[in-house]
Design an enzyme around this catalytic site. Structure first.
Site, PDB file in Angstrom:
ATOM      1  N   ASP A  54       0.846  -1.203   0.000  1.00  0.00           N
ATOM      2  CA  ASP A  54       0.000   0.000   0.000  1.00  0.00           C
ATOM      3  C   ASP A  54       0.882   1.254   0.000  1.00  0.00           C
ATOM      4  OD1 ASP A  54       0.888  -0.122   2.596  1.00  0.00           O
ATOM      5  OD2 ASP A  54      -1.085   0.117   3.527  1.00  0.00           O
ATOM      6  N   SER A  55       2.199   1.058   0.038  1.00  0.00           N
ATOM      7  CA  SER A  55       3.145   2.158  -0.188  1.00  0.00           C
ATOM      8  C   SER A  55       2.938   2.742  -1.592  1.00  0.00           C
ATOM      9  CB  SER A  55       4.593   1.678  -0.018  1.00  0.00           C
ATOM     10  OG  SER A  55       4.827   0.491  -0.745  1.00  0.00           O
ATOM     11  N   LYS A  70      -0.845  -9.625   2.970  1.00  0.00           N
ATOM     12  CA  LYS A  70      -0.134  -9.144   4.160  1.00  0.00           C
ATOM     13  C   LYS A  70      -1.047  -8.164   4.879  1.00  0.00           C
ATOM     14  CE  LYS A  70       3.159  -5.777   3.962  1.00  0.00           C
ATOM     15  NZ  LYS A  70       2.575  -4.789   4.889  1.00  0.00           N
ATOM     16  N   GLU A  77      -1.187  -5.567   8.650  1.00  0.00           N
ATOM     17  CA  GLU A  77      -0.397  -4.980   9.730  1.00  0.00           C
ATOM     18  C   GLU A  77      -1.014  -5.271  11.097  1.00  0.00           C
ATOM     19  OE1 GLU A  77       0.206  -0.791   9.087  1.00  0.00           O
ATOM     20  OE2 GLU A  77       1.060  -1.091   7.091  1.00  0.00           O
ATOM     21  N   GLU A  98       9.308  -4.598  10.726  1.00  0.00           N
ATOM     22  CA  GLU A  98       9.764  -3.331  10.138  1.00  0.00           C
ATOM     23  C   GLU A  98      10.347  -2.408  11.201  1.00  0.00           C
ATOM     24  OE1 GLU A  98       6.966  -1.287   7.595  1.00  0.00           O
ATOM     25  OE2 GLU A  98       8.210   0.517   7.516  1.00  0.00           O
TER      26      GLU A  98
HETATM   27  O1  KIV Z   1       3.344  -1.060   1.663  1.00  0.00           O
HETATM   28  C1  KIV Z   1       4.495  -1.459   1.796  1.00  0.00           C
HETATM   29  O2  KIV Z   1       5.344  -1.364   0.899  1.00  0.00           O
HETATM   30  C2  KIV Z   1       4.859  -2.038   3.074  1.00  0.00           C
HETATM   31  C3  KIV Z   1       6.293  -1.970   3.454  1.00  0.00           C
HETATM   32  C4  KIV Z   1       6.597  -0.630   4.020  1.00  0.00           C
HETATM   33  C5  KIV Z   1       6.638  -3.012   4.412  1.00  0.00           C
HETATM   34  O3  KIV Z   1       4.012  -2.477   3.791  1.00  0.00           O
END
Ligand code: KIV
Length: 282
Positions: free
Chosen positions: A46-47, A115, A117, A184
């Site tokens: 989500d980056s 994934k 969090e 992280e």
């Molecule tokens: O969204 C992403 O790229 C991530 C990384 C910062 C671990 O979750």
């Protein structure tokens, strides 16, 4: 051609002390490069909110945006293990929302895993998604979606009591059934303890080299993301300068009449120019 890896390969790699390579990608061409480079895994993080859309953080990112980018990445890297990242509010609301949205990643974008969090606080979400038959990667330590609650984008687990809380989260993620874990921005000492203690593969982004593999954001690695560079990033090239220089050279060529050259033109078929000019005179 490389054969696509599956979770049992990552478990074997942990057992053999072989490091797993993992990068983000958000689009078709970058995914092609990642597959050609032999990456073991791709995260469609989500980056993308910051790296592709120019948002200040990851919070505005939607499920629909994530699906579109996962779908493009899958087409670019058909033989690579792809992880979809569950965006803010796609799983925080309930176990049912979590399973429904995790399922969308598989049904609509053919990813291999998702994934999400959080540690102890998302244990029931992880359990529900795993029970639906979906491969889950946990993500603890600095969790960008809740960076406000963590007091900003700060390293976690730097005191003994904070480190114990990070370990508690790691154990909760494994107990809930997650298949792998990402840690992280935590101290390498704590990351190593977690990697040694857990039976599932533990990957690092900003958590030192003792984990079972490494993740970096591709936009940082290639020098494309300009807003800030975290301490844990190593830039392997400066694509921003390469692209800006190429664009400047193009502008200069156009202004000086050096582009396009004859070789860039589609000329008329032999003899047609004369006919054309004659026709125009009538
Ligand atoms: O969204 C992403 O790229 C991530 C990384 C910062 C671990 O979750």
């Amino acid at each position: 051609m490389a054969i696509k890896k599956a979770i049992h390969d990552f478990y074997k790699m942990k057992e053999n002390g072989e490091k797993v390579t993992w990068l983000t990608s958000y689009d078709f061409p970058t995914a092609q490069f990642a597959e050609a480079a032999g990456l073991d895994m791709i995260l469609v993080g989500d980056s993308l909110g910051m790296c592709v859309y120019g948002y200040k953080g990851t919070v505005p990112v939607t499920m629909d945006q994530c699906i579109v980018h996962c779908d493009a990445v899958r087409r670019g890297a058909p033989e690579t293990f792809i992880v979809g990242d569950m965006p803010f509010m796609s799983y925080q609301t309930s176990d049912i929302d979590a399973v429904t949205n995790a399922g969308r990643f598989l049904k609509e974008a053919d990813v291999d895993a998702i994934k999400l969090e959080g540690g102890t606080r998302v244990a029931s979400r992880i359990k529900s998604i795993v029970e639906a038959g979906i491969v889950v990667i946990g993500h603890i330590g600095l969790t960008p979606q809740s960076s406000g609650a963590l007091g900003g984008h700060k390293a976690q687990g730097r005191t003994a009591s904070d480190a114990a809380m990070v370990v508690e989260d790691a154990l909760a993620v494994q107990k809930a059934g997650a298949h792998m874990l990402l840690v992280e921005a935590i101290p390498p000492e704590v990351a190593q303890y977690i990697a040694d203690t857990l039976t599932i593969p533990v990957f690092s982004i900003g958590a030192g080299k003792e984990c079972d593999g490494q993740l970096l954001i591709v936009s940082d690695l290639i020098g494309q993301f300009q807003a800030f560079t975290p301490k844990f990033v190593k830039k392997y090239c400066d694509v921003a300068s390469i692209i800006t220089d190429a664009m400047k050279a193009y502008c200069a060529d156009v202004r000086e009449g050096k582009f396009p050259e004859d070789k860039h033109c589609y000329h008329m078929i032999k003899g047609e120019k004369e006919k054309f000019l004659k026709q125009m005179k009538r």
